[in-house]
Design a protein around this motif. Structure first.
Motif, PDB file in Angstrom:
ATOM      1  N   GLU A 174      16.009  44.929 -60.915  1.00 25.99           N
ATOM      2  CA  GLU A 174      16.897  44.614 -61.413  1.00 25.99           C
ATOM      3  C   GLU A 174      17.781  44.077 -61.613  1.00 25.99           C
ATOM      4  N   TYR A 175      18.634  44.765 -59.908  1.00 26.41           N
ATOM      5  CA  TYR A 175      20.344  44.778 -60.030  1.00 26.41           C
ATOM      6  C   TYR A 175      19.929  43.226 -59.307  1.00 26.41           C
ATOM      7  N   VAL A 178      21.038  41.099 -62.211  1.00 24.66           N
ATOM      8  CA  VAL A 178      22.555  40.959 -62.649  1.00 24.66           C
ATOM      9  C   VAL A 178      23.680  40.638 -61.710  1.00 24.66           C
ATOM     10  N   GLY A 182      25.710  37.011 -62.953  1.00 25.73           N
ATOM     11  CA  GLY A 182      26.980  37.035 -62.652  1.00 25.73           C
ATOM     12  C   GLY A 182      27.666  36.464 -61.859  1.00 25.73           C
ATOM     13  N   ALA A 188      30.027  41.255 -60.166  1.00 27.51           N
ATOM     14  CA  ALA A 188      29.106  41.590 -61.895  1.00 27.51           C
ATOM     15  C   ALA A 188      28.323  42.940 -61.987  1.00 27.51           C
ATOM     16  N   LEU A 189      27.252  43.030 -60.855  1.00 28.89           N
ATOM     17  CA  LEU A 189      26.950  44.449 -60.971  1.00 28.89           C
ATOM     18  C   LEU A 189      27.672  45.903 -60.826  1.00 28.89           C
ATOM     19  N   ASP A 191      30.279  46.358 -62.627  1.00 30.24           N
ATOM     20  CA  ASP A 191      30.691  46.083 -63.993  1.00 30.24           C
ATOM     21  C   ASP A 191      29.665  46.643 -65.320  1.00 30.24           C
ATOM     22  N   ALA A 192      28.306  45.773 -64.845  1.00 34.34           N
ATOM     23  CA  ALA A 192      27.335  46.063 -65.619  1.00 34.34           C
ATOM     24  C   ALA A 192      27.075  48.031 -65.125  1.00 34.34           C
ATOM     25  N   GLN A 195      29.340  50.191 -67.116  1.00 35.12           N
ATOM     26  CA  GLN A 195      29.746  50.472 -68.124  1.00 35.12           C
ATOM     27  C   GLN A 195      27.812  51.169 -68.802  1.00 35.12           C
ATOM     28  N   GLN A 196      26.960  51.130 -68.068  1.00 32.02           N
ATOM     29  CA  GLN A 196      26.008  52.121 -68.204  1.00 32.02           C
ATOM     30  C   GLN A 196      26.952  53.584 -67.811  1.00 32.02           C
TER      31      GLN A 196
ATOM     32  N   LEU B 221      19.701  47.657 -66.557  1.00 33.05           N
ATOM     33  CA  LEU B 221      20.494  46.936 -67.031  1.00 33.05           C
ATOM     34  C   LEU B 221      20.504  45.578 -66.953  1.00 33.05           C
ATOM     35  N   ASP B 222      19.127  44.973 -66.773  1.00 35.86           N
ATOM     36  CA  ASP B 222      19.252  44.705 -67.037  1.00 35.86           C
ATOM     37  C   ASP B 222      17.010  44.156 -67.792  1.00 35.86           C
TER      38      ASP B 222
END
Lengths: 208, 254
Positions: A174-175, A178, A182, A188-189, A191-192, A195-196, B221-222
């Motif tokens: 998943e990472y 992202v 990005g 970019a990771l 930032d995500a 947010q999470q 996240l995704d």
């Protein structure tokens, strides 16, 4: 002849050095470790202490029982090396915070869990896989397998396998997605993740 | 007229080509390794189908599953689920035989006979009480055993049906053809029963996935990448028969 003797001495020294860790490095030791950490965690989850204190006590248990840094590094994979010092530090901070908030945002659901250690089997170099059955009141039991590594000299959890799905492998894939989406930036990771984290904080406050 | 007949395939081809992710160069072996581990060359196309599926799930399947849980009492759901599971057993036995596991196929046959008779058309899972635990096999798993690899080729997201790969997509129609219930009986009533089974199966499967799906979505996240990884890992485990037997359904709350 001399070579032979040297080899023998080195071998003996190796055996002597390894002996104490080898004894602690058993499936039984890993099972006992999971049993004791699980019980400690359950005590915190079932307690009536205020939320912030509860979270802090749980975080302490996790930091001590989980190889947070090792898992974080595994999950970031090849991007760990290209990340800057500052990015690495920020990533490690966010990773630990997310791990803790993911649980604390669900304190309500995690009350009254029951768990039993059912099996413990060696997994070669990786360590020992300890199988537990976790039951929530009114729901079907879930099988959770804990991969315990002794590489650091003491038992540490390095992976959680839920019904055949490895958490660290899923998270790594998943990472990396992202980061790829990005534009290949670790930023970019981050930032995500930020947010999470704030979404999880909101959720934690909203639960009763 | 010929022009409009041409438009659809050309558009489709353009979409496929545009949807292809490029292979990283030889000079970046780690990126290449990641690319092959991800095994998703059609990712942009898959993500588009995934988005449509998500909308369908949000508007139709998840609400249907929730309504099923709210309006149908647990013992009834358990009975229905047991019947559905029992209907899958003949196909499972055939696949076990094709995989060269004769003893497991025999156990499945025994399971089917016991649950269809003593278990009243499969409503009660008597076989599990007797120690014959449920196992499920499909033709995709059989193909994997024959091929000697758990790698099912490129990951695919099918419309409505969701996560799959080249092997499992190819196996799908054969799997349906292998199911005796596809062929037994005829007439409108039988056809209605067949449709009913498919619909109930879909709702039952979604109902069991409500909590796990919500948790995965909330934590990821995704979500697309998470589900892709979960699908690949689960299939691998199922092919190797490493998992514990299917979770039992119980009539009471426990």
């Amino acid at each position: 002849m001399r070579l032979h003797r040297r080899g023998l001495v080195a071998g003996l020294a190796g055996v002597l050095l390894l002996a104490p860790t080898a004894r602690a490095n058993t499936p039984e030791a890993a099972a006992a470790f999971i049993e004791s950490r699980g019980t400690a965690l359950k005590e915190v989850l079932d307690s009536d202490t205020p939320l912030a204190e509860k979270r802090e006590r749980m975080a302490e248990i996790l930091r001590e029982a989980v190889d947070v840094r090792g898992v974080a590094q595994f999950v970031l994979g090849r991007h760990w090396r290209t990340a800057s010092e500052a990015e690495r530090a920020e990533y490690l901070r966010l990773f630990e915070a997310t791990l803790i908030r993911n649980l604390s945002a669900r304190f309500g659901e995690l009350r009254g869990l029951r768990f039993t250690v059912s099996r413990s089997q060696p997994r070669g170099e990786e360590g020992v896989l300890v199988t537990t059955m976790v039951e929530q009141p009114g729901q079907a039991p879930v099988q959770l397998d804990w991969l315990v590594s002794f590489a650091s000299g003491r038992p540490l959890i390095v992976d959680l396998v839920a019904e055949g799905t490895s958490l660290r492998i899923t998270q790594r894939s998943e990472y990396s997605a992202v980061i790829q989406r990005g534009g290949g930036r670790v930023g970019a990771l981050l930032d995500a993740m930020r947010q999470q984290l704030s979404a999880l904080e909101q959720r934690e406050l909203a639960q009763k | 007229m010929p022009r409009s007949r041409l438009v659809a395939p050309v558009l489709g081809l353009a979409l496929v080509v545009a949807g292809c992710a490029t292979v990283p160069p030889e000079s970046d072996p780690e990126a290449r390794a990641e690319y092959f581990e991800r095994n998703d060359p059609l990712e942009p196309l898959n993500r588009a189908v995934f988005a449509v599926n998500e909308a369908f799930d949000h508007l139709l399947f998840r609400p249907a599953a929730e309504a099923y849980r709210i309006f149908v009492p647990r013992p009834v759901r358990t009975g229905i689920g047991n019947v559905l599971d029992n209907l899958l057993v003949p196909k499972t036995a055939a696949n076990q035989l094709l995989q060269g596991r004769a003893d497991e196929a025999a156990a499945s046959a025994a399971r089917f006979i016991i649950n269809s008779t003593l278990g009243v058309l499969g409503i009660f899972d008597v076989a599990s009480e007797m120690g014959i635990e449920p196992r499920f096999e499909d033709f995709g798993q059989t193909l994997a055993v024959w091929a000697g690899t758990t790698n099912g080729g490129p990951y695919l997201v099918l419309p409505i049906l969701g996560p799959s790969n080249l092997r499992d997509t190819f196996a799908l129609p054969i799997d349906v053809a292998m199911d005796p219930w596809t062929w037994i009986g005829q007439g409108d009533q039988v056809r209605a029963l067949r449709t009913g089974r498919t619909v109930t199966q879909a709702i039952d499967t979604r109902e069991q996935f409500i909590e796990a799906g919500d948790a995965l979505r909330a934590q990821s996240l995704d979500f697309y990448a998470a589900l892709r990884s979960v699908y690949q890992q689960r299939r691998e485990r199922d092919i190797r028969n490493e998992g514990r037997p299917q979770v039992r359904r119980f009539f009471d709350e426990r």
